[in-house]
Design a protein around this motif. Structure first.
Motif, PDB file in Angstrom:
ATOM      1  N   THR A 199      40.365  33.776  32.984  1.00 49.45           N
ATOM      2  CA  THR A 199      39.730  33.632  34.296  1.00 49.45           C
ATOM      3  C   THR A 199      39.787  34.933  35.083  1.00 49.45           C
ATOM      4  OG1 THR A 199      41.825  32.839  35.223  1.00 49.45           O
ATOM      5  CG2 THR A 199      40.254  31.166  34.432  1.00 49.45           C
ATOM      6  N   ASP A 200      40.400  35.950  34.489  1.00 50.21           N
ATOM      7  CA  ASP A 200      40.552  37.220  35.201  1.00 50.21           C
ATOM      8  C   ASP A 200      39.577  38.276  34.701  1.00 50.21           C
ATOM      9  OD1 ASP A 200      41.704  37.483  32.721  1.00 50.21           O
ATOM     10  OD2 ASP A 200      43.306  38.832  33.409  1.00 50.21           O
ATOM     11  N   ILE A 201      38.546  37.861  33.947  1.00 51.19           N
ATOM     12  CA  ILE A 201      37.558  38.794  33.407  1.00 51.19           C
ATOM     13  C   ILE A 201      36.159  38.256  33.675  1.00 51.19           C
ATOM     14  CG2 ILE A 201      36.632  39.839  31.304  1.00 51.19           C
ATOM     15  CD1 ILE A 201      39.380  39.807  30.106  1.00 51.19           C
ATOM     16  N   LYS A 247      39.841  40.918  39.236  1.00 53.80           N
ATOM     17  CA  LYS A 247      39.236  40.678  37.921  1.00 53.80           C
ATOM     18  C   LYS A 247      38.881  41.982  37.206  1.00 53.80           C
ATOM     19  CE  LYS A 247      37.147  36.187  39.072  1.00 53.80           C
ATOM     20  NZ  LYS A 247      37.611  36.133  40.476  1.00 53.80           N
ATOM     21  N   LYS A 248      38.969  41.937  35.880  1.00 56.55           N
ATOM     22  CA  LYS A 248      38.504  43.031  35.044  1.00 56.55           C
ATOM     23  C   LYS A 248      37.023  42.807  34.724  1.00 56.55           C
ATOM     24  CE  LYS A 248      43.072  43.184  32.900  1.00 56.55           C
ATOM     25  NZ  LYS A 248      43.837  42.933  31.656  1.00 56.55           N
TER      26      LYS A 248
END
Length: 212
Positions: free
Chosen positions: A52-54, A81-82
């Motif tokens: 969920t962080d990309i 986010k990335k």
């Protein structure tokens, strides 16, 4: 007498065989022979964790880094986010979006100031590759070197946007990268008799201006 003897011998053989054939265990006796503790060792397989962080570069470009959005709006929407670059087109768009000659962010009442602020913002993000990328599929769309650092026509102002973020290949490979030629690594400064072609960096590579 012989017939009786033969019959008795045959009967004894049959009886002997019947005692030597091993008996198959019943389903019930077989099940109860398994130690109960073994039945408790099986665990449920958990569902795979969804990242969920990309977010993809195409999503970032179309939903967050929209021309006209303020840097504050972009920062809030992106959070921590990335940004994942999955395709050759993502890679090309990234290079074009942060190029000094780009007109994508040449908007608002102060176009030059806004463009440079957005480019600086983009140059400071955390990027990761999501696949091996073969850039040859882009044909004539040349990759534009990342970063610039030059002076204005009067040699009084530094015009700079260095890459300050992270570009993590994650073990993937970029192949057949075709870096843009002369016309794409210069900018025209001044006008009339003061007009000149200005190289945007002293270097020629994928990343031409980087700050650590």
């Amino acid at each position: 007498m012989k017939k009786i003897l033969i019959t008795l011998i045959g009967l004894l053989i049959i009886l002997g065989l019947s005692f030597t054939i091993p008996m198959q265990p019943s389903a019930q006796s077989y099940e109860t022979s398994i130690p109960h503790k073994l039945a408790q060792n099986f665990e449920e397989i958990a569902d795979p964790i969804v990242a969920t962080d990309i977010i993809s570069y195409s999503y970032f470009r179309s939903q967050i880094a929209i021309p006209g959005n303020t840097i504050s709006q972009m920062t809030t929407a992106l959070a921590s986010k990335k940004i994942r670059i999955d395709t050759a087109e993502d890679l090309y768009n990234f290079s074009a979006d942060v190029n000094y000659n780009s007109t994508r962010y040449y908007v608002t009442a102060s176009p030059e100031t806004y463009k440079l602020s957005v480019i600086t913002f983009l140059m400071g993000r955390h990027y990761v590759l999501g696949n091996d990328i073969d850039y040859s599929v882009m044909l004539g769309r040349q990759f534009l070197p990342i970063g610039f650092n030059f002076k204005n026509v009067d040699d009084t102002i530094d015009i700079t946007a260095k890459f300050t973020g992270i570009f993590d290949g994650q073990g993937f490979e970029i192949s057949n990268l075709y870096v843009a030629g002369y016309d794409y690594v210069i900018t025209i400064q001044g006008s009339g008799t003061t007009e000149r072609e200005q190289a945007m960096s002293l270097y020629y590579s994928m990343f031409t201006a980087v700050s650590t």
